[in-house]
Design an enzyme around this catalytic site. Structure first.
Site, mmCIF file in Angstrom:
data_model
loop_
_atom_site.group_PDB
_atom_site.id
_atom_site.type_symbol
_atom_site.label_atom_id
_atom_site.label_comp_id
_atom_site.label_asym_id
_atom_site.label_seq_id
_atom_site.Cartn_x
_atom_site.Cartn_y
_atom_site.Cartn_z
ATOM 1 N N GLY A 184 35.726 43.860 39.693
ATOM 2 C CA GLY A 184 37.033 43.815 39.066
ATOM 3 C C GLY A 184 37.414 42.452 38.544
ATOM 4 O O GLY A 184 36.609 41.512 38.501
ATOM 5 N N HIS A 185 38.668 42.362 38.154
ATOM 6 C CA HIS A 185 39.260 41.108 37.684
ATOM 7 C C HIS A 185 40.760 41.314 37.638
ATOM 8 O O HIS A 185 41.245 42.447 37.501
ATOM 9 C CB HIS A 185 38.743 40.730 36.302
ATOM 10 C CG HIS A 185 38.640 39.252 36.072
ATOM 11 N ND1 HIS A 185 39.748 38.442 35.916
ATOM 12 C CD2 HIS A 185 37.571 38.422 35.994
ATOM 13 C CE1 HIS A 185 39.360 37.188 35.744
ATOM 14 N NE2 HIS A 185 38.039 37.143 35.791
ATOM 15 N N ASP A 186 41.507 40.217 37.781
ATOM 16 C CA ASP A 186 42.951 40.234 37.607
ATOM 17 C C ASP A 186 43.302 39.437 36.368
ATOM 18 O O ASP A 186 42.484 38.663 35.863
ATOM 19 C CB ASP A 186 43.661 39.612 38.813
ATOM 20 C CG ASP A 186 43.405 40.365 40.105
ATOM 21 O OD1 ASP A 186 42.985 41.528 40.042
ATOM 22 O OD2 ASP A 186 43.632 39.762 41.175
ATOM 23 N N GLY A 187 44.533 39.597 35.897
ATOM 24 C CA GLY A 187 44.975 38.823 34.746
ATOM 25 C C GLY A 187 46.466 38.606 34.768
ATOM 26 O O GLY A 187 47.223 39.460 35.233
ATOM 27 N N SER A 224 43.685 37.485 32.017
ATOM 28 C CA SER A 224 42.301 37.063 32.248
ATOM 29 C C SER A 224 41.321 38.216 32.398
ATOM 30 O O SER A 224 40.108 37.966 32.486
ATOM 31 C CB SER A 224 42.234 36.154 33.477
ATOM 32 O OG SER A 224 42.750 34.883 33.165
#
Length: 425
Positions: free
Chosen positions: A275-278, A56
């Protein structure tokens, strides 16, 4: 300066992560640190330029292209989606901004494989005619993969080419990213990580999600390329609006307090972090940016245990550079437990049952529908333990004793966890 190779080795071994790459960019200097193997079945070594699925974290890439189209005056963020994409069988009140901010109300975890053809996004969008609207647009937040497929299709229509081609033309090429792809036939030309899960304790090597989920989660990249994409957002004012708070996030996990235009905004010890995680099938990736300190960290892993590695590693990296670490996970506490939370909650691809277990509660998570085709564990039961505030509505769960606690909120009408609204049925 710590020996990041030694620390990555120690922490990844403890977290049982087969392979990982740590990337750090700080005020012009880049450090890339690989660890382990890309595939336990072959023993191929992880290198600095190895490709991992970033899941993601692909969403900010799709959002960046939408912002570019807005700058070209080809759309406005508050345009109704159906004005730009009449084919979309969705609530006519949903705007482009609603999709970017996960506030559309579309039941978002639709994982239907609509084939490998260039029409896969068009076919996916048509399927949304049969997907529930969970709430009125703009009235709540619920993480929505389907919304980003709609955004990807919008890019295709406005650009007159596939989402993959637009990604190459708008971002990969201009940024000089030599190790970023979207399709498996492209990934096999590089040293590419495979995900790792287990069945009865035996390691199983896995690959990726359907092409139809591309704009939501199929970018595959090296740590260096991901840092370069993030650096663009650090230095180019054209994307500054993506960093401004749009929607508050009530869960607070990992310091996540607000959502910008797709970027998550975290509070780490008073510092504003983006930020972002995936995650895909047993690959997990993490990206954090401290704009004030001109610091970027990414971690790419080929394991579902990536969070167990990321949290202590991020604490060490950020403590070294800015004196703060990853916020502590929520913790269980003594509080009321009764039967008002007991019941069934359901949305696309998942069924959640809150059940009584002796003196406590448990949450049984069951993958359903198209998600069954690639669910790492179709059914899992979690102990559901009260947490602050002790009002009988707030709980925490965790996958295993080695994993961090995750908050769960239960109301008379829905259950909220992992950023998703699931209605009671």
């Amino acid at each position: 300066m710590p020996d990041w190779s030694a620390r990555l080795n120690e922490l990844a071994t403890a977290a049982e992560v087969p392979g990982a790459v740590l990337g750090i960019w700080h005020d012009g200097a880049t450090t890339i640190t690989p660890y382990g193997v890309l595939n336990t079945a072959t023993g191929v070594e992880t290198t600095a330029d190895s490709l991992f699925q970033i899941g993601s974290i692909s969403k900010p890439w799709t959002a960046t292209m939408i912002v570019q189209l807005a700058a070209e005056d080809r759309l406005r963020l508050d345009d109704p989606v159906v004005k730009l994409l009449p084919e979309a069988p969705i609530d006519p009140r949903i705007t482009v901004r609603h999709l970017l901010n996960h506030t559309s109300g579309i039941d978002g975890d639709v994982f239907t494989d609509t084939g490998r053809g260039d029409d896969c996004l068009q076919r996916y969008v048509a399927l949304l005619a049969d997907v529930d609207q969970l709430f009125d647009p703009g009235t709540a937040y619920s993480y929505c993969n389907a919304g980003f497929v709609v955004l990807g299709r919008l890019i295709e229509v406005l650009d007159g080419r596939t989402w993959d081609e637009s990604l190459r033309a708008r971002l990969v090429g201009p940024l000089g990213l030599a190790h970023t792809v979207t399709l498996p036939e492209e990934a096999i030309l590089y040293r590419a990580a495979r995900g790792h899960t287990s069945e009865d304790g035996t390691p199983v090597v896995t690959w990726q999600l359907p092409r139809s989920l591309g704009p939501a989660g199929l970018v595959t990249a090296s740590a260096g390329d991901l840092l370069e994409f993030a650096r663009m957002h650090l230095i180019d004012d054209a994307y500054a609006a993506m960093q401004e708070p749009q929607v508050p996030f009530a869960g607070g996990i990992g310091g996540f307090v607000d959502l910008g235009l797709t970027w998550r905004i975290y509070d780490w010890g008073g510092r504003r972090i983006l930020g972002h995680d995936g995650s895909t099938i047993s690959q997990t990736a993490f990206l954090r940016i401290d704009p004030e300190a001109r610091l970027i960290m990414c971690l790419l892993t080929n394991s579902g245990n990536g969070t167990r590695l990321f949290e202590p590693l991020a604490t060490e990296v950020f403590t070294e550079f800015v004196g703060v670490g990853h916020p502590d996970s929520p913790q269980p506490a003594e509080g009321p437990v009764d039967d008002r939370q007991v019941g069934r909650y359901e949305r696309a691809s998942v069924r959640l049952d809150v059940v009584r277990r002796d003196e406590g509660l448990a949450l049984i998570m069951q993958a359903t529908g198209d998600r069954l085709a690639f669910a790492e564990e179709p059914v899992h039961e979690y102990e559901m333990v009260p947490t602050e505030p002790l009002d009988g509505d707030h709980f925490v769960i965790r996958y295993s004793p080695d994993h961090p606690w995750v908050p769960v909120t239960v109301t008379p009408t829905h259950l909220f966890t992992s950023g998703r609204v699931t209605p009671r049925v």
